[in-house]
Design a protein around this motif. Structure first.
Motif, PDB file in Angstrom:
ATOM      1  N   LYS A   1     -48.006 -26.487  10.541  1.00 33.44           N
ATOM      2  CA  LYS A   1     -48.649 -27.755  10.903  1.00 33.44           C
ATOM      3  C   LYS A   1     -50.162 -27.601  10.958  1.00 33.44           C
ATOM      4  CE  LYS A   1     -45.796 -28.127  14.415  1.00 33.44           C
ATOM      5  NZ  LYS A   1     -45.061 -28.575  15.626  1.00 33.44           N
ATOM      6  N   GLN A   2     -50.626 -26.523  11.559  1.00 30.14           N
ATOM      7  CA  GLN A   2     -52.071 -26.295  11.614  1.00 30.14           C
ATOM      8  C   GLN A   2     -52.649 -26.132  10.205  1.00 30.14           C
ATOM      9  OE1 GLN A   2     -52.096 -22.845  14.187  1.00 30.14           O
ATOM     10  NE2 GLN A   2     -52.677 -24.068  15.970  1.00 30.14           N
ATOM     11  N   ALA A   3     -51.908 -25.421   9.351  1.00 29.56           N
ATOM     12  CA  ALA A   3     -52.374 -25.211   7.976  1.00 29.56           C
ATOM     13  C   ALA A   3     -52.398 -26.523   7.203  1.00 29.56           C
ATOM     14  CB  ALA A   3     -51.478 -24.201   7.268  1.00 29.56           C
TER      15      ALA A   3
ATOM     16  N   GLN B   1     -39.493 -30.757  12.011  1.00 24.46           N
ATOM     17  CA  GLN B   1     -39.834 -29.742  12.996  1.00 24.46           C
ATOM     18  C   GLN B   1     -38.878 -28.548  12.931  1.00 24.46           C
ATOM     19  OE1 GLN B   1     -42.358 -29.430  15.314  1.00 24.46           O
ATOM     20  NE2 GLN B   1     -41.455 -27.456  15.830  1.00 24.46           N
ATOM     21  N   ASP B   2     -39.418 -27.338  13.042  1.00 26.40           N
ATOM     22  CA  ASP B   2     -38.599 -26.136  13.169  1.00 26.40           C
ATOM     23  C   ASP B   2     -37.979 -26.156  14.569  1.00 26.40           C
ATOM     24  OD1 ASP B   2     -37.856 -23.399  13.895  1.00 26.40           O
ATOM     25  OD2 ASP B   2     -38.799 -22.809  12.013  1.00 26.40           O
TER      26      ASP B   2
ATOM     27  N   ASN C   1     -38.833 -32.707  -3.834  1.00 28.59           N
ATOM     28  CA  ASN C   1     -37.948 -31.898  -4.661  1.00 28.59           C
ATOM     29  C   ASN C   1     -36.572 -31.676  -4.048  1.00 28.59           C
ATOM     30  OD1 ASN C   1     -39.524 -30.432  -2.750  1.00 28.59           O
ATOM     31  ND2 ASN C   1     -38.711 -28.532  -3.585  1.00 28.59           N
ATOM     32  N   GLY C   2     -36.376 -32.105  -2.791  1.00 20.01           N
ATOM     33  CA  GLY C   2     -35.092 -31.898  -2.139  1.00 20.01           C
ATOM     34  C   GLY C   2     -35.069 -32.589  -0.797  1.00 20.01           C
ATOM     35  N   VAL C   3     -34.307 -32.052   0.151  1.00 19.96           N
ATOM     36  CA  VAL C   3     -34.098 -32.691   1.439  1.00 19.96           C
ATOM     37  C   VAL C   3     -35.431 -33.051   2.101  1.00 19.96           C
ATOM     38  CG1 VAL C   3     -33.933 -30.475   2.645  1.00 19.96           C
ATOM     39  CG2 VAL C   3     -32.883 -32.501   3.644  1.00 19.96           C
ATOM     40  N   CYS C   4     -35.457 -34.242   2.689  1.00 16.89           N
ATOM     41  CA  CYS C   4     -36.692 -34.807   3.251  1.00 16.89           C
ATOM     42  C   CYS C   4     -36.308 -35.523   4.537  1.00 16.89           C
ATOM     43  CB  CYS C   4     -37.307 -35.762   2.233  1.00 16.89           C
ATOM     44  SG  CYS C   4     -38.837 -36.537   2.741  1.00 16.89           S
ATOM     45  N   VAL C   5     -36.575 -34.884   5.675  1.00 14.18           N
ATOM     46  CA  VAL C   5     -36.003 -35.333   6.938  1.00 14.18           C
ATOM     47  C   VAL C   5     -37.069 -35.364   8.029  1.00 14.18           C
ATOM     48  CG1 VAL C   5     -34.342 -34.692   8.750  1.00 14.18           C
ATOM     49  CG2 VAL C   5     -33.698 -34.495   6.355  1.00 14.18           C
ATOM     50  N   GLY C   6     -36.907 -36.257   8.985  1.00 13.10           N
ATOM     51  CA  GLY C   6     -37.760 -36.280  10.164  1.00 13.10           C
ATOM     52  C   GLY C   6     -39.220 -36.438   9.819  1.00 13.10           C
ATOM     53  N   ALA C   7     -40.048 -35.556  10.364  1.00 12.45           N
ATOM     54  CA  ALA C   7     -41.474 -35.612  10.075  1.00 12.45           C
ATOM     55  C   ALA C   7     -41.747 -35.436   8.587  1.00 12.45           C
ATOM     56  CB  ALA C   7     -42.227 -34.557  10.878  1.00 12.45           C
ATOM     57  N   GLY C   8     -40.873 -34.727   7.888  1.00 13.50           N
ATOM     58  CA  GLY C   8     -41.026 -34.600   6.436  1.00 13.50           C
ATOM     59  C   GLY C   8     -40.961 -35.952   5.762  1.00 13.50           C
ATOM     60  N   LEU C   9     -40.047 -36.806   6.229  1.00 13.19           N
ATOM     61  CA  LEU C   9     -39.962 -38.168   5.704  1.00 13.19           C
ATOM     62  C   LEU C   9     -41.214 -38.953   6.078  1.00 13.19           C
ATOM     63  CD1 LEU C   9     -38.427 -40.496   4.350  1.00 13.19           C
ATOM     64  CD2 LEU C   9     -37.233 -40.874   6.523  1.00 13.19           C
ATOM     65  N   GLY C  10     -41.704 -38.745   7.298  1.00 10.35           N
ATOM     66  CA  GLY C  10     -42.939 -39.414   7.707  1.00 10.35           C
ATOM     67  C   GLY C  10     -44.109 -39.032   6.822  1.00 10.35           C
TER      68      GLY C  10
ATOM     69  N   ALA D   1     -37.719 -20.352   2.572  1.00  8.37           N
ATOM     70  CA  ALA D   1     -36.498 -19.810   3.169  1.00  8.37           C
ATOM     71  C   ALA D   1     -35.997 -20.661   4.324  1.00  8.37           C
ATOM     72  CB  ALA D   1     -36.737 -18.376   3.645  1.00  8.37           C
ATOM     73  N   ARG D   2     -36.887 -21.432   4.948  1.00 12.57           N
ATOM     74  CA  ARG D   2     -36.508 -22.316   6.065  1.00 12.57           C
ATOM     75  C   ARG D   2     -36.660 -23.782   5.677  1.00 12.57           C
ATOM     76  NH1 ARG D   2     -35.957 -20.162  11.043  1.00 12.57           N
ATOM     77  NH2 ARG D   2     -34.909 -22.156  11.341  1.00 12.57           N
ATOM     78  N   ARG D   3     -36.597 -24.059   4.399  1.00 11.32           N
ATOM     79  CA  ARG D   3     -36.679 -25.428   3.863  1.00 11.32           C
ATOM     80  C   ARG D   3     -37.933 -26.154   4.377  1.00 11.32           C
ATOM     81  NH1 ARG D   3     -30.932 -28.228   4.530  1.00 11.32           N
ATOM     82  NH2 ARG D   3     -31.286 -27.647   6.702  1.00 11.32           N
ATOM     83  N   ASN D   4     -38.996 -25.364   4.504  1.00 13.22           N
ATOM     84  CA  ASN D   4     -40.321 -25.881   4.900  1.00 13.22           C
ATOM     85  C   ASN D   4     -40.302 -26.571   6.257  1.00 13.22           C
ATOM     86  OD1 ASN D   4     -41.495 -24.979   2.406  1.00 13.22           O
ATOM     87  ND2 ASN D   4     -40.464 -26.689   1.425  1.00 13.22           N
ATOM     88  N   ALA D   5     -39.472 -26.029   7.171  1.00 10.81           N
ATOM     89  CA  ALA D   5     -39.469 -26.515   8.549  1.00 10.81           C
ATOM     90  C   ALA D   5     -40.840 -26.273   9.166  1.00 10.81           C
ATOM     91  CB  ALA D   5     -38.384 -25.792   9.353  1.00 10.81           C
ATOM     92  N   LEU D   6     -41.252 -27.200  10.008  1.00 11.55           N
ATOM     93  CA  LEU D   6     -42.631 -27.239  10.485  1.00 11.55           C
ATOM     94  C   LEU D   6     -42.823 -26.395  11.738  1.00 11.55           C
ATOM     95  CD1 LEU D   6     -43.021 -31.067   9.945  1.00 11.55           C
ATOM     96  CD2 LEU D   6     -44.220 -29.296   8.630  1.00 11.55           C
ATOM     97  N   THR D   7     -43.386 -25.212  11.561  1.00 14.86           N
ATOM     98  CA  THR D   7     -43.815 -24.375  12.670  1.00 14.86           C
ATOM     99  C   THR D   7     -45.242 -24.751  13.047  1.00 14.86           C
ATOM    100  OG1 THR D   7     -44.660 -22.732  11.138  1.00 14.86           O
ATOM    101  CG2 THR D   7     -42.391 -22.433  11.916  1.00 14.86           C
TER     102      THR D   7
END
Length: 266
Positions: free
Chosen positions: A36-38, A68-69, A111-120, A26-32
């Motif tokens: 991150k711990q998980a 990052q969220d 599978n879709g948008v890949c930004v910031g730390a997601g790209l890293g 629902a939040r496009r896998n933004a990193l809370t």
């Protein structure tokens, strides 16, 4: 197990393949903090599991990861939390080190948008499959920050300093098709086939010489930053280690017998 924020599953077809799925669709896998711990725990878990011989990193829903969220981040900034940026050392760096140092191949299913730390995180994987129309961006300069998650190195190594600076300074987005032309992703597939494509690739790798794959990853990491003499020495040491494995001896005998080798990963 890593928990609901990151799903850790064995592939039903080839159990030697583990699938790590970022699970905040629902939040496009933004990193809370929780996610991150998980993810740190999940990466450590599969790295230590000798039964796992290849890994797929995926995102749930229609996004890979938007980084990052910022809602959670803004709350921490408003509260004046002095430890706000400790997350780079506590979470982002261990995740990137865990993926790049994983002693088995890792495939990103973007599978879709890949930004910031997601790209890293995606570039910390060894191979990448992206969805048609997926959008990539660095995004850090737009919020007054520099890169983290290894992008200062991975973009330079993949694209050269000039294009890395362009992407980091301007923050302009680019498509999966551009990423494929630049060599950032191995293949582009329809969105509903990205995970299957990544799994097919991981299944092939899981049947291969896992010990050799680990040495290949280590050698490329050394060769990317070291003088030739150090690289040659590292290659020689790695070949000596692999020369004592059952996989090498068995593959040589299979070659001489004109048979297909069977690799055990040892």
């Amino acid at each position: 197990m890593a928990g609901d924020a990151v799903l850790v599953e064995k592939d039903a077809t080839v159990p030697a393949v583990a699938v790590l799925t970022l699970n905040r669709p629902a939040r496009r896998n933004a990193l809370t903090l929780e996610l991150k711990q998980a993810l740190v725990a999940a990466v450590e878990q599969v790295a230590a599991d000798a039964s796992v011989r290849a890994v797929v990193l995926a995102g749930s829903g229609n996004a890979f990861c938007v980084g990052q969220d910022l809602g959670e981040h803004a709350e921490a900034l408003r509260a004046g939390a002095g430890s706000t940026f400790d997350t780079v050392e506590r979470h982002y760096n261990p995740i990137v080190r865990g993926l790049t140092g994983m002693p088995k191949p890792v495939v990103a299913a973007i599978n879709g948008v890949c930004v910031g730390a997601g790209l890293g995180f995606a570039l910390a994987c060894d191979l990448r499959v992206a969805a048609e129309g997926a959008v990539f961006a660095t995004a850090f300069s737009a919020i007054g920050l520099t890169a983290d998650s290894g992008l200062s190195a991975s973009l330079v190594h993949s694209l050269g300093a000039s294009r890395a600076l362009e992407l980091l300074l301007l923050g302009e987005s680019f498509t999966a098709e551009q990423a494929a032309r630049w060599g950032l992703v191995r293949a582009v597939a329809p969105a509903d086939q990205v995970l299957d494509s990544a799994l097919d690739l991981a299944r092939t790798l899981a049947a291969g010489p896992t010990a050799a794959y680990a040495e290949i990853k280590r050698a490329v990491a050394i060769g990317a930053v070291s003088p030739l003499e150090e690289t040659l020495a590292a290659e020689a040491a790695a070949q000596a280690r692999l020369g004592r494995t059952r996989d090498h001896a068995g593959a040589v005998e299979a070659f001489l017998a004109k048979q297909r080798p069977t690799f055990e990963g040892v």
